[in-house]
Design a protein around this motif. Sequence first.
Motif, PDB file in Angstrom:
ATOM      1  N   SER A 381       0.791  -3.480 -16.380  1.00  0.00           N
ATOM      2  CA  SER A 381      -0.425  -4.223 -16.047  1.00  0.00           C
ATOM      3  C   SER A 381      -0.171  -5.307 -15.007  1.00  0.00           C
ATOM      4  O   SER A 381      -1.103  -5.771 -14.356  1.00  0.00           O
ATOM      5  N   ASP A 382       1.085  -5.761 -14.844  1.00  0.00           N
ATOM      6  CA  ASP A 382       1.380  -6.758 -13.814  1.00  0.00           C
ATOM      7  C   ASP A 382       1.667  -6.117 -12.457  1.00  0.00           C
ATOM      8  O   ASP A 382       2.035  -6.802 -11.501  1.00  0.00           O
ATOM      9  N   GLY A 383       1.501  -4.777 -12.355  1.00  0.00           N
ATOM     10  CA  GLY A 383       1.690  -4.072 -11.093  1.00  0.00           C
ATOM     11  C   GLY A 383       3.068  -3.507 -10.878  1.00  0.00           C
ATOM     12  O   GLY A 383       3.278  -2.744  -9.930  1.00  0.00           O
ATOM     13  N   SER A 384       4.023  -3.845 -11.733  1.00  0.00           N
ATOM     14  CA  SER A 384       5.378  -3.316 -11.562  1.00  0.00           C
ATOM     15  C   SER A 384       5.440  -1.873 -12.034  1.00  0.00           C
ATOM     16  O   SER A 384       4.686  -1.448 -12.907  1.00  0.00           O
ATOM     17  N   ARG A 423      -3.630  -0.553  -6.349  1.00  0.00           N
ATOM     18  CA  ARG A 423      -3.915  -1.933  -5.951  1.00  0.00           C
ATOM     19  C   ARG A 423      -2.978  -2.921  -6.649  1.00  0.00           C
ATOM     20  O   ARG A 423      -2.472  -3.860  -6.012  1.00  0.00           O
ATOM     21  N   ARG A 424      -2.748  -2.745  -7.932  1.00  0.00           N
ATOM     22  CA  ARG A 424      -1.835  -3.640  -8.639  1.00  0.00           C
ATOM     23  C   ARG A 424      -0.404  -3.476  -8.135  1.00  0.00           C
ATOM     24  O   ARG A 424       0.323  -4.458  -7.979  1.00  0.00           O
ATOM     25  N   GLY A 425      -0.008  -2.224  -7.902  1.00  0.00           N
ATOM     26  CA  GLY A 425       1.349  -1.979  -7.427  1.00  0.00           C
ATOM     27  C   GLY A 425       1.599  -2.568  -6.059  1.00  0.00           C
ATOM     28  O   GLY A 425       2.672  -3.126  -5.790  1.00  0.00           O
ATOM     29  N   MET A 426       0.618  -2.454  -5.149  1.00  0.00           N
ATOM     30  CA  MET A 426       0.774  -3.047  -3.823  1.00  0.00           C
ATOM     31  C   MET A 426       0.821  -4.569  -3.911  1.00  0.00           C
ATOM     32  O   MET A 426       1.601  -5.220  -3.193  1.00  0.00           O
ATOM     33  N   ALA A 427       0.014  -5.166  -4.787  1.00  0.00           N
ATOM     34  CA  ALA A 427       0.031  -6.622  -4.947  1.00  0.00           C
ATOM     35  C   ALA A 427       1.393  -7.083  -5.456  1.00  0.00           C
ATOM     36  O   ALA A 427       1.924  -8.112  -5.017  1.00  0.00           O
ATOM     37  N   ALA A 459      -1.598  -0.025   3.665  1.00  0.00           N
ATOM     38  CA  ALA A 459      -2.396  -0.419   2.500  1.00  0.00           C
ATOM     39  C   ALA A 459      -3.393  -1.516   2.861  1.00  0.00           C
ATOM     40  O   ALA A 459      -4.539  -1.509   2.394  1.00  0.00           O
ATOM     41  N   GLY A 460      -2.981  -2.463   3.692  1.00  0.00           N
ATOM     42  CA  GLY A 460      -3.899  -3.512   4.116  1.00  0.00           C
ATOM     43  C   GLY A 460      -5.087  -2.969   4.872  1.00  0.00           C
ATOM     44  O   GLY A 460      -6.222  -3.436   4.706  1.00  0.00           O
TER      45      GLY A 460
END
Length: 637
Positions: A381-384, A423-427, A459-460
């Motif tokens: 859930s934290d994108g990792s 989106r979470r993974g890229m963040a 991604a941006g």
Amino acid sequence: MKDPGLPQGLFRRGRLTATRRLAGPQAWGCVGQARGSGAEARGTTPLRLRLAAPDLAGVDALALGLHNLGDQPLLAGLYLWHGAPGQPPLAFSGGRALLPPSSSVNLLFTRQDFGTYGQAGPWAGACWLELVLAPEKGAAPGAAAVRLGELWGQARSSPPGPRLTARGLAGRLRPPPWPAPAAHGLEHPGLLLPPPHQYPRSSADDLLAGLVLGQGIGFPWDWEADPLEALEWRHFLHRHHDLPTLALAWARTRQPRYLQALRRLLNTWIRRHPVPVDSNGGAGPAWETLSTAWRIMEWLWVRGLAWDSLGTRLQGLLHRSIWEHVRHLSDHQGHPNNWALIEAAALALAGLAWPEFAEAEAWRRRGLRRLAAQCRRQFNSDGSHCELSPFYQALCLQALLLTRRACLTGAWPWPRAADTALRRGMAHLAGLARPDFSWPALNDSGGAQGDYMALMAWAGQDLGRPAWRWLGSHGQEGVRSRLASRLWPQAGLVLLRGGRQPGDMWLLLRAAPPGLAHGHTDGLSLEVHAGGPRVVDPGISTYAPGPLTEMYRAGRCFLAAGGGGWAPWRRRTALPCACCTPPPARRWTWPRGGAVRPGAGCPWLVWTPRPPIGGWARGGPCPCRPCGCWPLGLATG
């Protein structure tokens, strides 16, 4: 792939030309924790059994009967040691042959299922055979019991590829009109991505001269070349990472030599590598499931940049091979990490890029369904990502970006779970960036200077995130990223930023067990960037078994904080994917207003005892020195 059950005139099979008994069940000896008598062996997984190699001259397949006496599935792998067990040279099957619970199976290991390290040579030179039985990657070790059968050697003839005949292809295609294929064109941002390996990149002219992945292998390329005696090099060759370079050179220049080279390489590879039947490809460089998936994704550039120029004969050959690729991935799945996610993306992309197949919609649906499931399973859930490796996370995000763009181009639904993970993974990946626009090499992440700028720019652009475009353009476009200290609870990562210039000071602390795969025993290790890299994680140099690889993965290779001083954290875990990195968030404290700034008298953060891991607290005056080293205090109690 599994035998599709088509008549011989539609699908060509090989022939069994000879067979002979090599060893009985009592010939195997138990190794390590395995215990047994007669034909049965028991112990805690991984269960290892070893056999002095019989005469393998003239043998190109090994058949072994096994009965799983336990109530849990096991995966079987076969090693052929050509010297002392545990050291190259060796050949190994990849450990993906399924042994269901409470059932008997006759496992077949063909020569093309094996990858090699070192100059393994012919099977006849093997000294030892070792059978390894283990649960799925990420599962906890447990008790296992098996009953061994006889080991047989086989000689088989194989037809040239592809196995699907032209008549067989006719029944797999549908009449036009078809939806427009979601192929990659000259404006696709994926063209700017670096290849997924650390070997030198070749220009189109280099490739025509036979210089591939930094090695001269002649032209047409020698598909059996192994100049470095390294499994990874051969895998990258067979994944066709360099074919898009030739397709792009043709599309931009229209010089016939590039098209002729592309056509010749595709033709020779397909003819020499028929898909293995009743085999998952093992660790073989040609048909390992991950290599199969990457080849589909690289052929998408051929589809978009050169398809109409290939001619109907080669198009038909590619159609027949594409069908075999997709059936192979439909029948088998690789390891439940980045492999499974990339393979799912390749399935969906094949359905989107080759809509002329009658099964194209089924491929797309199956691939997207698998992709959504793997995103829910692999991304925290934290994108990792569950492997806690920026490199493998970036490969998964690349596959998601490719599939998202193809879905949107064809107006197909894009799964919500995949979009959330993307989106979470890229963040998360953006948040890890160092001040010099490089990335840390946690776990198996290649070299210490990871470069994901092209991925960030893509991604941006596609996801409308100016801050990612800023990272991807080295600060020349977009909006400056907010450089803040971060805590990623599921990954067990803490990033501290500060400095006279925004983001000049950067410290990353790991406080979690290794990830699902590709892990290093370096919990509580530090990376420091202060006006430049000061302490870096070296990543990994090679996957070959041996002292160098073990050193890179061992805790002694890292600067780490442990009880009573600096020491490696040697804890290992083998947990299901969803809980492979237990969230340490509840064990951290983050003082309000505790900004980290170098300079005399500034507040700084201290690691203080709070069992079992500890917590951050405000410390005293910063002992900053002109060298610019990070002013961190560690109190391990």
